[in-house]
Structure formats: structure tokens, C-alpha cells
Design an enzyme around this catalytic site. Structure first.
Site, PDB file in Angstrom:
ATOM      1  N   LYS A 153       5.443  16.040  -3.506  1.00  0.00           N
ATOM      2  CA  LYS A 153       4.612  16.009  -4.700  1.00  0.00           C
ATOM      3  C   LYS A 153       3.108  15.791  -4.327  1.00  0.00           C
ATOM      4  O   LYS A 153       2.646  15.012  -3.825  1.00  0.00           O
ATOM      5  CB  LYS A 153       5.086  14.669  -5.454  1.00  0.00           C
ATOM      6  CG  LYS A 153       4.172  14.635  -7.108  1.00  0.00           C
ATOM      7  CD  LYS A 153       3.964  13.445  -7.420  1.00  0.00           C
ATOM      8  CE  LYS A 153       2.671  12.958  -7.266  1.00  0.00           C
ATOM      9  NZ  LYS A 153       1.584  13.753  -7.672  1.00  0.00           N
ATOM     10  N   GLU A 228       0.829   5.336   4.703  1.00  0.00           N
ATOM     11  CA  GLU A 228      -0.823   5.534   5.126  1.00  0.00           C
ATOM     12  C   GLU A 228      -1.386   5.390   3.901  1.00  0.00           C
ATOM     13  O   GLU A 228      -1.847   6.187   3.217  1.00  0.00           O
ATOM     14  CB  GLU A 228      -0.685   6.933   5.784  1.00  0.00           C
ATOM     15  CG  GLU A 228      -1.695   7.146   6.873  1.00  0.00           C
ATOM     16  CD  GLU A 228      -3.027   7.479   6.384  1.00  0.00           C
ATOM     17  OE1 GLU A 228      -3.752   6.521   6.176  1.00  0.00           O
ATOM     18  OE2 GLU A 228      -3.338   8.655   5.994  1.00  0.00           O
ATOM     19  N   CYS A 262      -9.440   8.618   4.711  1.00  0.00           N
ATOM     20  CA  CYS A 262      -8.996   7.008   5.050  1.00  0.00           C
ATOM     21  C   CYS A 262      -9.532   6.590   6.346  1.00  0.00           C
ATOM     22  O   CYS A 262      -9.669   5.571   6.608  1.00  0.00           O
ATOM     23  CB  CYS A 262      -7.607   6.957   5.043  1.00  0.00           C
ATOM     24  SG  CYS A 262      -6.760   8.471   5.908  1.00  0.00           S
ATOM     25  N   GLU A 353     -12.458  -0.072  -0.107  1.00  0.00           N
ATOM     26  CA  GLU A 353     -12.641   1.272   0.434  1.00  0.00           C
ATOM     27  C   GLU A 353     -13.537   1.911  -0.790  1.00  0.00           C
ATOM     28  O   GLU A 353     -13.084   2.198  -2.085  1.00  0.00           O
ATOM     29  CB  GLU A 353     -11.295   1.839   0.586  1.00  0.00           C
ATOM     30  CG  GLU A 353     -11.337   3.299   1.011  1.00  0.00           C
ATOM     31  CD  GLU A 353      -9.960   3.859   1.312  1.00  0.00           C
ATOM     32  OE1 GLU A 353      -8.956   3.654   0.332  1.00  0.00           O
ATOM     33  OE2 GLU A 353      -9.685   4.577   2.208  1.00  0.00           O
TER      34      GLU A 353
END
Ligand code: NDP
Length: 451
Positions: A153, A228, A262, A353
Site C-alpha cells: 500500500k 521504521e 526520517c 519531527e
């Protein structure tokens, strides 16, 4: 329901796609389940040949795939070409790994025990929009090498390269049903994969928030999970480092992919005795980042992925903290300029983040202070250490709570080396031989040698 896929640099629609729902997700799982017995029986050398052919097809279609990725994500074309190159390398690497994923023989009383690496079954792969094809390949490569079948997906914002890869897999001779791509919402299709009783594992890359949902949802069927997730990585610059080299490299370790990475080293920790000298070099280097049209060969940074994401990124910037703000187009497109802010590690910009081109520069006193600040975060994905003192580099590398690090460099993602996080950056390792552990189960078989 249809989905309009946009070019974030122009805000123009690229294509309208049908959006899958639960029914289509179930049908894809059923196709993957049906293809499983035959796929896991394919002889290792033949499976390797198919993966190698896929790698070669990616190379042959590299320019087409790079153009798709550049238009759909707003990535500079030069960067997109590099990423597609890595995708091909990933398939070649796992083609080579298929017949080197050995079991063991263990002497035991009365006979011998042998271990086998068995595929998990149907695996659900849920991937984000920042490196759509790259991150998909990091999961597809080891999953296929181990004999699993896949429902992939992609993120709704960036499904195009995954759809093309699905076609190339068929062209490579990978049987129908082995790699299924389903375009639909995470909250519907993704959620269904997490809950589906016939899905054995979820390989997920994305936000820590959705990662928590994946983990909680997987509990009901004891699904295997690798996560992750986000990061807030530190780029630690000691006063004895080559300051000019460290400063020249620093902007690209956080503004690459417009900061939507990331691994972005979005906290730049600088020793106080070198702080002002380093900051001058850093500002100069940041001025040099070429922001603009992603199709221009010279462009180094494109727009953000969406208008909504740009709004979120803007909330992290406190005008009073800005020490440098670059230029960016201000007409159409979801642009955001390279921004340097001076902060403390307690500020929101240093704790969450941002996933945009905003870097927080933070001073530190000494080695112990640097380690304490770098580790004072819920995340632990990546980071860098810049120093000319080799023993210190190793001491600090061992002390940092993070999964991948680089010394006197900001490059820590390679096809052959393990990648993944500590703490809330997730668990499980991608890339290298380590990724195979996440896509196989160890079976131990005892063989009696009694008469
Ligand atoms: P998400 O975590 O929401 O998206 C990642 C993937 O998960 C997408 O395919 C998404 O589908 C899917 N997803 C979303 N909700 C669910 C759900 N309930 N169940 C299953 N799958 C789901 O990230 P965002 O796109 O919202 O980005 C938000 C923030 O996350 C970013 O600003 C960044 O901080 C972080 N992030 C980190 C990434 C990384 O590389 N570690 C990558 C992307 C984001 P869809 O989008 O199609 O609905």
C-alpha cells in the site's frame, strides 16, 4: 471514490485514480495467498534470477521511474535518479542473498537439529510519500527473497512509482499475485491489512503515531511487525572537527528531500568554543542550496509534499529564533525556504519531527553534554559525529542511542548495511542481510539418528 494525484511543484493534477477500499484490499490479500504456495516452492536460483531481472528492468526504466518520482514527490530530478539507482541495487543485492540465507545444523543428543528459514506468508507493506519507491524496495527485496507474497500500500499522495513497479515485476516474470499494489487510504486499506487474519506481517514506514496504531492493531492476530518511524537526529560538531567541511555538508543532511527524511540531521549540535565560527560557515553553505524547479538538473531542493504539510512545517518556526532564511518560489507549489533557527533542546523545534527544511542549531559544552543532549529525545534513528579525535568518535558513537551513525560524514544508508531505529524510531532492521530476519521465521527440525 477517485483520487487526484498532484504535482507538488505546480499543484497541477497528474492523474485521477480509482481508490481501493476494504473489498479490494481483501481481494489483493486473497490473490497473494493463492500465489504463495507456488512462489515459496520456486527454487532459490530461479527466485534469484527473477529478482535480478526486476533489478535490470528498473535500470532499463530508470529515467522513466525517476521522472515519475520527481513529478509526484517534487524531488529534484538528480536526486530521483540516485534513488532509482538504489532501488535497482536493492533488487540485485537480494537476488544475491536468496541462496545465501542459510540455516544451521546443531549437534544434539541422539541426532541433529537443523534450522530452516521459512517465509512468513502474505506480508502487508505500508509505505510513505517521502521516498516512495526506495522505501518500498527495501521491503519488497527481502520479502520476495524469503519467499513471501506481498500486498503493497503506497501513500495516497505518491502511488505512481509503486504502480509502475508492479507492472515491471510482471514483466520480469514474477508470477501474477506475488506483488499486489493497492492504492487507498491508510485508515481503510492500511487498517484492513493490519487486521486481516491472512496477513502474517506488516512492514511499515511512516509516523510514530501510525506506527503505534500498527503495533496495537497487530496484537489481535500476533502479526509480525517491523516499524521504521520518525527521527530527530543530531549532527554533533566538536570544535576539533574540520569545521568548513562539516558546515558545507550539514545543509544537505537536513534540507535534502526538503527535510522530509526520517534520517534528517535536524538538530545541529555545535561545541560552544567553535559555535560562532561554525554558524558563519553553516549560513554560507545554506545560502548555496539551490531551491527551485525539480526538473532542472541543478536543483537541490524542491517543494514540500502538500499544502497541509507546509502549514504544519510553518508552525515550528519561531521568528525570534531565525538566524537564516533562504529563498524559495512564492507562486504555485508547496514551497518552504531553508531555515536555520537557534534553539535549546527543550524547544518544540528540537523535540518533534518537523519533516521540513528547518534545522535547529544547539550549543553544547563538552563531550558529556553533547551525548546528553543528543540522547535527550524519544527518537533514535540516525546521526553524525564530526571530530578529528578517533577515540572520541568511537566513544561518542557507542554512547549515542541511535540505529545508524556516520563519522565525519552524513551518509549512513547503504544497500548492504542494516538500517533502523532505537527507541520510538521503531524496531527491526531493513537493508543488508539483516532485513532477511524480518521476512522469515526460523524452524528447527530434530532428526533422530537412533537405529
Ligand atoms: P503516516 O504515518 O500517516 O503515513 C505513512 C503511511 O501510513 C501511508 O501509506 C499512510 O496512508 C499510512 N497510514 C495512515 N494511517 C494509517 C492507518 N490508520 N493504518 C494503516 N496505515 C495508515 O504519515 P503522514 O503522511 O501523515 O506524515 C505525517 C508525519 O509523519 C510527517 O510529518 C513525518 O513527521 C512523519 N513521517 C515519517 C516518515 C518516515 O520516513 N519515518 C515518512 C512519512 C511521514 P495514506 O497516507 O495513503 O493515508
Amino acid at each position: 471514490m477517485t483520487l487526484t494525484v498532484l504535482n507538488p511543484a505546480t499543484e497541477e493534477p497528474i492523474i485521477e485514480l480509482e481508490q481501493a477500499g476494504v473489498e479490494e484490499a481483501d481481494a489483493a490479500v486473497a490473490r497473494a495467498d493463492k500465489a504463495l504456495p507456488e512462489w515459496r516452492r520456486v527454487a532459490p536460483a530461479d527466485r534469484a534470477r527473477l529478482l535480478r531481472r526486476l533489478g535490470t528492468l528498473v535500470e532499463e526504466h530508470a529515467e522513466e521511474l525517476a521522472q515519475i518520482e520527481s513529478r509526484n514527490v517534487g524531488k529534484p530530478i538528480s536526486g530521483a535518479r540516485g534513488e532509482v539507482g538504489m532501488v535497482a541495487q536493492v533488487f540485485h543485492f537480494y537476488a544475491g542473498a536468496v541462496d545465501k540465507h542459510y540455516g544451521e545444523t546443531i549437534p544434539v543428543a541422539g541426532g541433529v537439529a537443523a534450522t530452516f528459514r521459512e517465509p512468513l506468508g502474505v506480508v502487508g507493506l505500508i509505505v510513505p510519500w517521502n521516498f516512495p519507491l526506495n522505501i518500498a524496495s527495501w521491503k519488497i527485496g527481502p520479502a520476495l527473497a524469503c519467499g513471501n507474497t506481498i500486498v503493497l500500500k503506497p501513500a495516497e499522495l505518491t502511488p505512481l512509482s509503486a504502480l509502475r513497479l508492479g507492472e515491471l515485476a510482471l514483466d520480469a516474470g514474477i508470477p501474477e499475485g506475488v506483488l499486489n499494489v493497492v492504492v487507498g487510504k491508510g485508515s481503510i486499506v492500511g487498517q484492513r491489512l493490519i487486521e486481516h487474519p491472512d496477513v502474517a506481517k506488516i512492514g511499515f514506514t511512516g509516523s510514530t503515531e501510525v506506527g503505534q496504531r500498527v503495533m496495537a492493531g497487530a496484537a489481535a492476530t500476533i502479526k509480525r511487525v517491523t516499524l521504521e518511524l520518525g527521527g530527530k537526529s543530531a549532527n554533533v560538531i566538536f570544535a576539533d572537527a574540520d569545521l568548513e567541511k562539516a558546515a558545507a555538508a550539514a545543509p544537505y543532511s537536513v534540507f535534502d528531500n526538503a527535510g522530509q527524511d526520517c534520517c534528517a540531521r535536524s538538530r545541529i549540535l555545535v561545541q560552544k568554543s567553535a559555535y560562532s565560527r561554525f554558524l558563519d560557515h553553516l549560513i554560507e553553505a545554506t545560502k548555496g542550496v539551490k531551491v527551485g524547479d525539480p526538473s532542472d538538473e541543478a536543483t537541490e531542493m524542491g517543494p514540500l509534499i502538500s499544502a497541509q504539510h507546509r502549514e504544519t512545517v510553518a508552525t515550528f518556526v519561531d521568528e525570534a529564533q531565525i538566524v537564516f532564511r533562504g529563498d524559495a518560489p512564492d507562486d504555485v507549489g508547496f514551497w518552504f525556504p531553508c531555515t536555520l533557527v537557534e534553539a535549546t533542546n527543550a524547544d518544540r523545534v528540537a523535540r518533534e519531527e518537523v519533516f521540513g527544511p528547518v534545522a535547529a542549531v544547539i550549543p553544547f559544552e563538552d563531550e558529556a553534554d553533547a551525548i546528553a543532549i543528543a540522547n535527550d529525545t524519544p527518537y533514535g534513528l540516525s546521526g553524525s559525529i564530526w571530530t578529528r579525535d578517533g577515540a572520541r568518535a568511537l566513544r561518542v558513537a557507542r554512547a549515542l542511542e541511535t540505529g545508524v551513525l556516520s563519522v565525519n560524514s552524513n551518509s549512513s544508508v547503504r544497500v548492504s548495511t542494516p538500517f533502523g531505529g532505537f527507541k520510538q524510531s521503531g524496531f527491526g532492521r531493513e537493508l543488508g542481510m539483516h532485513a532477511l530476519a524480518g521476512y522469515s521465521e526460523i524452524k528447527s527440525v530434530y532428526i533422530s539418528t537412533d537405529d
